[in-house]
Design a protein around this motif. Structure first.
Motif, short mmCIF file in Angstrom:
data_model
loop_
_atom_site.label_atom_id
_atom_site.label_comp_id
_atom_site.label_asym_id
_atom_site.label_seq_id
_atom_site.Cartn_x
_atom_site.Cartn_y
_atom_site.Cartn_z
N SER A 52 10.50 54.66 52.68
CA SER A 52 9.12 55.04 53.03
C SER A 52 9.01 56.00 54.20
N TYR A 53 10.08 56.17 54.96
CA TYR A 53 10.04 57.06 56.13
C TYR A 53 10.77 58.37 55.88
N VAL A 65 20.28 66.13 49.99
CA VAL A 65 20.30 66.88 51.25
C VAL A 65 21.51 67.81 51.30
N ASN A 66 22.66 67.34 50.83
CA ASN A 66 23.85 68.21 50.79
C ASN A 66 23.62 69.40 49.87
N PHE A 67 22.92 69.19 48.77
CA PHE A 67 22.68 70.24 47.77
C PHE A 67 21.58 71.20 48.19
N PHE A 68 20.44 70.66 48.61
CA PHE A 68 19.27 71.49 48.93
C PHE A 68 19.23 71.94 50.39
N GLY A 69 19.95 71.24 51.27
CA GLY A 69 19.95 71.55 52.69
C GLY A 69 19.11 70.57 53.49
N GLN A 70 19.39 70.51 54.77
CA GLN A 70 18.71 69.57 55.69
C GLN A 70 17.21 69.81 55.74
N GLY A 71 16.79 71.04 55.45
CA GLY A 71 15.37 71.35 55.47
C GLY A 71 14.56 70.50 54.50
N LEU A 72 15.21 70.01 53.43
CA LEU A 72 14.50 69.16 52.47
C LEU A 72 14.04 67.86 53.13
N GLN A 73 14.94 67.21 53.85
CA GLN A 73 14.56 65.97 54.54
C GLN A 73 13.45 66.23 55.55
N THR A 74 13.55 67.34 56.26
CA THR A 74 12.51 67.71 57.24
C THR A 74 11.17 67.87 56.54
N LYS A 75 11.17 68.56 55.39
CA LYS A 75 9.94 68.77 54.63
C LYS A 75 9.35 67.43 54.16
N VAL A 76 10.21 66.54 53.65
CA VAL A 76 9.76 65.22 53.19
C VAL A 76 9.17 64.43 54.36
N GLN A 77 9.87 64.41 55.49
CA GLN A 77 9.38 63.64 56.64
C GLN A 77 8.09 64.23 57.21
N GLU A 78 7.96 65.54 57.20
CA GLU A 78 6.71 66.16 57.68
C GLU A 78 5.55 65.79 56.76
N GLY A 79 5.79 65.80 55.44
CA GLY A 79 4.75 65.40 54.50
C GLY A 79 4.34 63.95 54.70
N ILE A 80 5.32 63.10 54.93
CA ILE A 80 5.03 61.68 55.17
C ILE A 80 4.26 61.50 56.47
N SER A 81 4.62 62.23 57.50
CA SER A 81 3.96 62.07 58.80
C SER A 81 2.50 62.49 58.76
N ARG A 82 2.12 63.32 57.79
CA ARG A 82 0.72 63.73 57.65
C ARG A 82 -0.14 62.67 56.96
N ARG A 83 0.51 61.67 56.37
CA ARG A 83 -0.24 60.61 55.71
C ARG A 83 -0.91 59.72 56.76
N GLU A 84 -2.06 59.19 56.42
CA GLU A 84 -2.80 58.34 57.35
C GLU A 84 -1.98 57.13 57.81
N GLU A 85 -1.18 56.56 56.88
CA GLU A 85 -0.40 55.37 57.22
C GLU A 85 0.80 55.69 58.10
N PHE A 87 3.60 56.56 56.79
CA PHE A 87 4.75 56.31 55.91
C PHE A 87 4.29 56.45 54.48
N LEU A 88 5.25 56.53 53.55
CA LEU A 88 4.95 56.64 52.13
C LEU A 88 5.18 55.26 51.51
N PRO A 89 4.11 54.55 51.18
CA PRO A 89 4.27 53.17 50.69
C PRO A 89 5.00 53.11 49.35
N VAL A 90 5.68 51.99 49.11
CA VAL A 90 6.23 51.72 47.79
C VAL A 90 5.05 51.69 46.83
N GLY A 91 5.14 52.42 45.73
CA GLY A 91 4.02 52.53 44.80
C GLY A 91 3.25 53.83 44.94
N ALA A 92 3.66 54.65 45.92
CA ALA A 92 3.07 55.98 46.10
C ALA A 92 4.17 57.01 45.88
#
Length: 192
Positions: A52-53, A65-85, A87-92
């Motif tokens: 979820s994080y 991450v090895n295939f796409f690069g570290q920027g992928l994890q950064t992009k995922v975490q930035e998207g998650i941090s913009r969520r009101e909660e 975190f990205l809940p199980v089921g989302a």
């Protein structure tokens, strides 16, 4: 048989996972199976069962991450941090652009809050979220490459995970086709 607007390809390096998925999904239109390395066969869209994080340092996520690069994890975490909660809940689920020409899309759908064993129901919720997001993004998604959900770090047995994934799929397909095609709630009475 009605068909979804995208093909689902289950890919996992664990033969037991693929056998279990084939056992419950075999014969359904628009679904195929491959035992091996997901990234060696994938195109269009891959699924990440991250936590979820958005920490992508284990299992298939570390391979992404090895295939796409570290920027992928950064992009995922930035998207998650913009969520009101926060975190990205199980089921989302979250849709992410990878920046890769062959595999431009990723759906992130956690099976766990933090790394560790999970209840089998989390697999159902993650698969439901994946299918809902794929339908929402159907103009961009033609092929959906899905690993076994919850079967690695989540410690869910392959047979149970496959059943949970199938229950989510069956429920999703029933809802999609009943919404897209008019099914009367009751038949008209004679003379009505």
């Amino acid at each position: 048989m009605q068909k979804l607007p995208f093909e689902i390809i289950f890919v996992d390096q664990n033969d037991d996972v693929i056998r279990s998925l084939w056992h419950v999904f075999g014969g359904w239109s628009g679904i195929s199976f491959f035992s091996g390395d997901l990234l060696s066969v994938a195109s269009n869209t891959v699924v990440s069962p991250a936590n979820s994080y958005g920490y992508m340092d284990g299992g298939i996520d570390a391979e992404y991450v090895n295939f796409f690069g570290q920027g992928l994890q950064t992009k995922v975490q930035e998207g998650i941090s913009r969520r009101e909660e926060g975190f990205l809940p199980v089921g989302a689920a979250m849709f992410v652009k990878t920046g890769n020409a062959l595999i431009p899309n990723m759906i992130v759908a956690p099976t766990m809050m933090q790394p560790g064993g999970v209840p089998p129901s989390n697999v159902f919720y993650a698969m439901s979220a994946i299918l809902n997001m794929a339908m929402k993004k159907q103009k961009e998604i033609t092929h959906l490459y899905v690993p076994g959900l919850g079967t690695g770090v989540g410690l869910v047995q392959p047979e149970i995970a496959a059943q949970e994934m199938f229950m989510a799929y069956e429920k999703f397909v029933g809802r999609v086709f009943s919404e897209n095609y008019h099914i009367p709630k009751s038949l008209p009475q004679n003379g009505a």
